[in-house]
Write a protein that holds these residues in place. Structure first.
Motif, mmCIF file in Angstrom:
data_model
loop_
_atom_site.group_PDB
_atom_site.id
_atom_site.type_symbol
_atom_site.label_atom_id
_atom_site.label_comp_id
_atom_site.label_asym_id
_atom_site.label_seq_id
_atom_site.Cartn_x
_atom_site.Cartn_y
_atom_site.Cartn_z
ATOM 1 N N ASN A 29 -5.957 -30.997 -22.775
ATOM 2 C CA ASN A 29 -7.015 -31.221 -24.201
ATOM 3 C C ASN A 29 -7.622 -30.158 -24.814
ATOM 4 O O ASN A 29 -7.400 -30.088 -26.048
ATOM 5 N N PHE A 30 -7.852 -29.088 -24.037
ATOM 6 C CA PHE A 30 -8.298 -27.980 -24.403
ATOM 7 C C PHE A 30 -7.134 -27.070 -25.416
ATOM 8 O O PHE A 30 -7.601 -26.705 -26.610
ATOM 9 N N LEU A 75 -7.118 -26.313 -29.451
ATOM 10 C CA LEU A 75 -6.806 -24.817 -30.045
ATOM 11 C C LEU A 75 -5.535 -24.939 -31.086
ATOM 12 O O LEU A 75 -5.666 -24.446 -32.146
ATOM 13 N N GLN A 76 -4.586 -25.691 -30.694
ATOM 14 C CA GLN A 76 -3.460 -25.750 -31.334
ATOM 15 C C GLN A 76 -3.537 -26.508 -32.786
ATOM 16 O O GLN A 76 -2.997 -26.035 -33.954
ATOM 17 N N GLU A 77 -4.376 -27.565 -32.811
ATOM 18 C CA GLU A 77 -4.495 -28.115 -33.887
ATOM 19 C C GLU A 77 -5.309 -27.494 -34.933
ATOM 20 O O GLU A 77 -5.160 -27.565 -36.335
ATOM 21 N N LEU A 117 -14.791 -26.741 -35.758
ATOM 22 C CA LEU A 117 -13.871 -27.154 -36.649
ATOM 23 C C LEU A 117 -13.098 -28.608 -36.470
ATOM 24 O O LEU A 117 -12.686 -29.136 -37.128
ATOM 25 N N PHE A 118 -12.773 -28.645 -35.015
ATOM 26 C CA PHE A 118 -12.092 -29.789 -34.549
ATOM 27 C C PHE A 118 -12.845 -31.219 -34.582
ATOM 28 O O PHE A 118 -12.507 -32.200 -35.217
ATOM 29 N N PHE A 119 -14.025 -31.134 -34.107
ATOM 30 C CA PHE A 119 -14.979 -32.289 -34.253
ATOM 31 C C PHE A 119 -15.821 -32.637 -35.446
ATOM 32 O O PHE A 119 -16.186 -33.448 -35.645
ATOM 33 N N LEU A 120 -15.995 -31.300 -36.351
ATOM 34 C CA LEU A 120 -16.631 -31.422 -37.207
ATOM 35 C C LEU A 120 -18.241 -31.856 -37.110
ATOM 36 O O LEU A 120 -18.983 -32.218 -37.901
ATOM 37 N N VAL A 164 -11.074 -38.259 -45.917
ATOM 38 C CA VAL A 164 -12.251 -38.793 -45.269
ATOM 39 C C VAL A 164 -12.055 -38.939 -43.757
ATOM 40 O O VAL A 164 -12.885 -39.030 -43.130
ATOM 41 N N PHE A 165 -10.866 -38.902 -43.334
ATOM 42 C CA PHE A 165 -10.762 -38.714 -41.885
ATOM 43 C C PHE A 165 -9.935 -37.324 -41.421
ATOM 44 O O PHE A 165 -8.685 -37.195 -42.017
ATOM 45 N N GLN A 166 -10.691 -36.615 -40.675
ATOM 46 C CA GLN A 166 -10.004 -35.166 -40.348
ATOM 47 C C GLN A 166 -9.803 -35.211 -39.281
ATOM 48 O O GLN A 166 -9.102 -34.195 -38.517
ATOM 49 N N THR A 167 -10.488 -36.054 -38.093
ATOM 50 C CA THR A 167 -10.279 -35.875 -36.476
ATOM 51 C C THR A 167 -10.057 -37.339 -36.315
ATOM 52 O O THR A 167 -10.134 -38.235 -37.031
ATOM 53 N N ARG A 168 -9.371 -37.358 -35.007
ATOM 54 C CA ARG A 168 -9.152 -38.644 -34.114
ATOM 55 C C ARG A 168 -10.376 -39.234 -33.692
ATOM 56 O O ARG A 168 -10.107 -40.296 -32.836
ATOM 57 N N PHE A 169 -11.604 -38.476 -33.569
ATOM 58 C CA PHE A 169 -12.560 -39.169 -33.087
ATOM 59 C C PHE A 169 -13.751 -39.320 -33.728
ATOM 60 O O PHE A 169 -14.825 -39.227 -33.810
ATOM 61 N N GLN A 170 -13.517 -39.966 -35.147
ATOM 62 C CA GLN A 170 -14.334 -40.404 -36.201
ATOM 63 C C GLN A 170 -14.501 -41.846 -35.768
ATOM 64 O O GLN A 170 -13.754 -42.771 -35.598
ATOM 65 N N THR A 171 -15.792 -42.278 -36.180
ATOM 66 C CA THR A 171 -16.282 -43.766 -35.975
ATOM 67 C C THR A 171 -16.594 -44.319 -37.384
ATOM 68 O O THR A 171 -16.767 -45.542 -37.369
ATOM 69 N N ALA A 172 -16.485 -43.381 -38.439
ATOM 70 C CA ALA A 172 -16.523 -43.950 -39.946
ATOM 71 C C ALA A 172 -15.903 -42.784 -40.639
ATOM 72 O O ALA A 172 -15.785 -41.729 -40.267
ATOM 73 N N PRO A 173 -15.404 -43.214 -42.042
ATOM 74 C CA PRO A 173 -15.313 -42.120 -42.804
ATOM 75 C C PRO A 173 -16.364 -41.273 -43.208
ATOM 76 O O PRO A 173 -17.417 -41.741 -43.161
#
Length: 683
Positions: free
Chosen positions: A89-90, A94-96, A253-256, A530-539
């Protein structure tokens, strides 16, 4: 439980099980030495032969799915998982980030981060383990992970590559490092060192011993004390400042946000949280260049310092943070030049939050003149911001505290002309004007139709009070003799002599849940950026003007269906399809489907559509302050019903302006509303 089938495999098998009723059985072929290692399994399909599917009528649909299964199995056999899950996961993070945000790092920073995957397996695992632990320093003697075969060698490699810093000689231990490393000592070790230096401690707790230790520290004793500390601790290490700052940036940057971290992957992998399905359609960059990112990071550091200073009551540092922030907010046109959803990722926006904290600090110290100056600065710099209403109310209030009622009235009147002043703030300004606009300031009394024409109905009930102390939540004895709050007492009243209502104490949560379920497909529709990561619960734009504007056609089409009587059907389908999936505002564990259906059926389709439209147009302004209770009752036929929304207040409580705004809005939208006042029973 040894674990789970790899996601790539389970995703392929699931449609075969669900759609074609195939049965699979897994057999463990061997047990690995360590629990963190992959468990080899053999999967057998019981209901088909190797070429049996060729005769099936659904061959064309079935074959691509089966081929995908075989490809996934082949890939797993060729590339068995060697990395631990957290290590994997780490590396994904990094890669993304390096793929999508490489322009935000210098060449040296990119080289440093890109070198991480080339570290040994042990080094990668040790680094991630320590990074996610509370530090900053760690004793090598206390580092023991069964998946890391040689911690000393891993630490040595990490130190050479710049990911870790270590201390093993007394000469390397300056005063700051000593203060940090001494925290690693236990009580017995601290007592031994103090005893050898003939230092007496007045207390026996660890903090007392550390304070006593600090009192005997000086330039002459430094080397001697450092030697004693390291004899006790052995080799000590910490994440290097370079690695710490860069990985912090990568996570941000990943989770915003600052709330999510690597643990989000763990919750996802364990099935504790499930995120909705949506497409991340790239548009403009949140941070178009490194300068904007650094300005944002610097603003976050000031905000963190402000929070810490307020908690520690360090007034000097608080004032310094206010001064820095005030000079760094400036007039901007973010909403026109920048995606509205990205405004909160700018330095000026973060500094505006710090300035507002400063306003509260100054008001608490009765320094209203300075608070008013800061509020004027905020209003002049952020012309398109939904916080303008709150700022305007505060400014008008502070001016009145300063003995300037005329100016306070003028600010309130101008605020009502501001299209960004809404909901509770608008009602608050109207009520201030009604109070201040008396002759000779104003000869004509203003009229506000929403306040004048809509008299909110009230009912008063009595209860046996358990306590009525100021500042404490009132407690009463309910009809069953048990202790309860005012809301539970009101529910008991309405279920009995109040009219045979069923009800629940919900406040805003049930309506946000209904909104989320009815608007689910629209919330997670394909809108760029409006969706930048896979861990969002709303736009990202849910709380901005653009949410409604960018989806207006879809929203109005859905609300037309709701108003035409399809609300309950849409709700049921969405509930069954998305049950358990995280979504902003949706509280799965609090309401049953029956309660949600009753709410929608009894409130009525037109009212539900109206409420959803207000939330879609201005979620930020209307997502709080809804009435405490939702009551409903069905007629004898069991299909038709009615509902009532009730705000419950104890004798000395008053409506907030946001609550008043909601009650007035609900009345305008056709809802039945009421204020229930609970008064102690006089004995």
């Amino acid at each position: 439980m040894l674990g789970y089938i790899p996601k790539d495999i389970s995703q392929c098998l699931s449609p075969l099980i669900d759609e074609y009723d195939l049965k699979f059985e897994g057999t463990i072929t061997s047990v690995p030495k360590y629990s963190s290692e992959a468990v080899p399994i053999k999967v057998v399909c019981h209901k088909m032969t190797s070429d049996g599917w060729k005769e099936c009528e659904f061959y064309e649909d079935f074959k691509p799915i089966w081929d995908k299964v075989l490809q996934a199995v082949e890939h797993q056999m060729q590339f068995p998982p060697k990395t631990t899950r957290y290590q994997f996961n780490f590396n994904v993070i990094l890669q993304e980030v390096l793929r999508s945000c490489s322009h935000l790092f210098t060449a040296d920073e990119r080289t440093f981060l890109e070198s991480f995957p080339s570290l040994s397996e042990d080094s990668q695992r040790l680094f991630v383990r320590l990074y996610t632990r509370k530090g900053p320093w760690f004793r090598l003697s206390n580092i023991s992970y069964h998946e890391v075969s040689d911690s000393f060698q891993a630490l040595k490699d990490l130190t050479v590559r710049g990911f870790m810093s270590s201390v093993k000689d007394a000469d390397e231990l300056d005063s700051q490092k000593m203060k940090e490393i001494i925290e690693l000592l236990n009580v017995t070790e601290l007592r031994d060192i103090l005893s050898m230096n003939k230092v007496f401690s007045r207390g026996s707790r660890k903090r007392d011993l550390i304070n006593s230790f600090s009192s005997c520290y000086n330039d002459e004793t430094r080397i001697n004390l450092a030697t004693m500390i390291l004899e006790k601790t052995g080799l000590c290490a910490k994440i290097s400042s370079t690695a710490d700052s860069l990985i912090w940036r990568v996570e941000r940057l990943f989770f915003l946000n600052g709330e999510q971290d690597l643990s989000s992957f763990v919750l996802l992998d364990l099935g504790i949280i499930k995120y909705p399905s949506y497409k991340c359609i790239e548009s403009e960059q949140i941070f178009s260049n490194r300068t904007k990112l650094l300005a944002y990071e610097e603003a976050i550091e000031v905000a963190q310092l402000m929070d810490e200073s307020l908690d520690s009551e360090d007034s000097r540092t608080v004032l310094k943070c206010i001064m820095i922030s005030e000079t760094r907010i400036f007039s901007s046109s973010l909403d026109s030049a920048h995606h509205a959803a990205f405004n909160c990722f700018t330095g000026p926006w973060v500094y505006s939050k710090v300035v507002l904290l400063g306003v509260s600090f100054l008001e608490n110290n009765k320094r209203y003149n300075q608070a008013a100056y800061l509020l004027r600065r905020l209003l002049s710099c952020f012309n398109c911001d939904r916080r303008r209403g709150y700022w305007t109310v505060r400014l008008s209030t502070d001016l009145e505290h300063m003995g300037r009622p005329n100016e306070s009235l003028t600010v309130a009147e101008q605020g009502l002309l501001d299209p960004w002043v809404r909901a509770g703030s608008r009602v608050a300004l109207q009520r201030r004007i009604l109070r201040l606009a008396k002759p000779p300031r104003r000869w004509k009394t203003p009229t506000f139709s929403n306040l004048d024409e809509n008299k909110i109905p009230e009912v008063t009930i009595q209860g046996r009070s358990l306590n009525c102390e100021v500042g404490m939540k009132n407690r009463f004895y309910g009809e069953d003799g048990e202790q309860c709050g005012v809301e539970q007492l009101a529910l008991q009243y309405y279920s009995g002599e109040g009219g045979g209502w069923q009800g629940i104490h919900t406040e805003s949560s049930i309506w946000l849940t209904i909104f989320g379920l009815i608007m689910w497909d629209i919330l997670f529709s394909d809108v760029p950026g409006v969706f930048q990561t896979r861990f969002q619960t709303a736009p990202l734009d849910l709380e901005t003007e653009s949410f409604y504007l960018n989806r207006k056609e879809m929203i109005e089409s859905q609300l037309e269906k709701v108003a035409n009587g399809m609300a309950e059907e849409i709700l049921i389908i969405s509930y069954e399809t998305n049950r358990g999936t995280a979504c902003r505002g949706v509280v799965w564990e609090r309401f049953t489907l029956e309660e949600l259906r009753a709410a929608v059926a009894c409130v009525g389709s037109v009212c539900v559509a109206s409420l959803c439209r207000h939330l879609a147009q201005d979620y930020r302004s209307w997502c709080s302050g809804m009435p405490d209770l939702l009551l409903w009752r069905f007629k004898e036929n069991g299909y038709e019903g009615e509902a009532k929304l009730v705000e419950v207040k104890s004798e000395k409580d008053r409506l907030s302006e946001q609550q008043r705004a909601w009650l007035l809005l609900l009345m305008d939208s056709g809802f039945s509303v009421e204020i229930c006042k609970v008064r102690p029973l006089l004995v």
